[in-house]
Design an enzyme around this catalytic site. Structure first.
Site, mmCIF file in Angstrom:
data_model
loop_
_atom_site.group_PDB
_atom_site.id
_atom_site.type_symbol
_atom_site.label_atom_id
_atom_site.label_comp_id
_atom_site.label_asym_id
_atom_site.label_seq_id
_atom_site.Cartn_x
_atom_site.Cartn_y
_atom_site.Cartn_z
ATOM 1 N N GLU A 21 43.994 -94.751 9.795
ATOM 2 C CA GLU A 21 42.641 -95.153 9.422
ATOM 3 C C GLU A 21 42.642 -96.572 8.895
ATOM 4 O OE1 GLU A 21 39.105 -95.637 6.729
ATOM 5 O OE2 GLU A 21 41.245 -95.878 6.334
ATOM 6 N N HIS B 23 41.736 -89.103 6.201
ATOM 7 C CA HIS B 23 42.918 -89.829 6.674
ATOM 8 C C HIS B 23 44.034 -89.724 5.644
ATOM 9 C CE1 HIS B 23 43.025 -93.636 4.264
ATOM 10 N NE2 HIS B 23 41.732 -93.451 4.138
ATOM 11 N N ASP C 136 43.001 -93.340 -2.126
ATOM 12 C CA ASP C 136 42.661 -93.707 -0.743
ATOM 13 C C ASP C 136 43.848 -93.471 0.185
ATOM 14 O OD1 ASP C 136 41.451 -94.760 1.508
ATOM 15 O OD2 ASP C 136 41.549 -96.840 0.831
#
Length: 224
Positions: free
Chosen positions: A170, A124, A136
């Site tokens: 996501e 993602h 992330d």
């Protein structure tokens, strides 16, 4: 250290043969030799350049790259541009998440010797609204972009057809990947022989989680 090497082995070896990634030193060494012969080797310097690019995107767009934001749209444009430079065709799938925010998945299709067997690799590219989302999950995206570039520049034709999926939203309901699966026909779903998800691979303590569609691997892990 072995886990990090093992992750790269699973990603790269999936392109040449459909087989489970077993956590075994001897098997890992054999796959390393196969990958070396293919000429593929992940480039940490290039991946870092992608991370810096995503950091700059966030910096110039409110500090984040969340779904539906200018930072998110700029991230999508960056991925599309990288795919264009590599010479691969892309498919953009739009959808709406639970907050009624529009997102867009980007699918890069890399033809292999087999058209029937597809290996799907995904990461993602959206961040949370509180930060730039470098680990992330720009880290997972950077790996896919480097892999894509190397397949192009080294003119490597994998045994299996590869789809590189860059998921949006996501962080809000895992909406992007779910929207993708919901649109697949039964035949398309059957053609996907393995899926490798790359998320937060920049962490110093990585984990590898393996699950089969019939959950048999989960049962085996629970016995350990």
């Amino acid at each position: 250290m072995f886990l990090k090497k093992f992750l790269s082995i699973c990603v790269l070896s999936s392109m040449f043969a459909i087989s489970g990634c077993q956590k075994n030193d001897q098997q890992a060494k054999e796959k390393v030799e196969d990958i070396t012969q293919s000429g593929l080797k992940l480039d940490a310097t290039q991946m870092m350049m992608h991370l810096q690019a995503f950091e700059q995107i966030a910096k110039h767009h409110g500090g984040n790259r969340a779904v539906g934001t200018q930072g998110g749209l700029a991230s999508a444009d960056y991925i599309l541009n990288q795919a264009k430079q590599a010479g691969f065709s892309t498919e953009v799938q739009t959808f709406e998440n639970r907050e009624k925010t529009k997102g867009q998945n980007i699918i890069v299709k890399i033809s292999g010797e087999s058209k029937q067997n597809v290996i799907l690799l995904g990461a993602h590219y959206d961040s949370v609204k509180m930060g730039p989302g470098i680990n992330d999950n720009a880290s997972g995206v950077a790996l896919l972009l480097d892999l894509m570039t190397q397949l192009s520049t080294k003119k490597i034709k994998p045994k299996n057809t590869i789809y590189l999926a860059f998921w949006d939203s996501e962080e809000v309901g895992i909406a992007g990947s779910q929207a993708y699966v919901e649109k697949l026909t039964a035949e398309q779903l059957e053609s996907i022989k393995a899926y490798i998800n790359l998320d937060m691979i920049g962490t110093k303590d990585p984990e590898i989680l393996i699950a089969d569609g019939d959950k048999s691997s989960v049962d085996e892990m629970e016995k350990c």
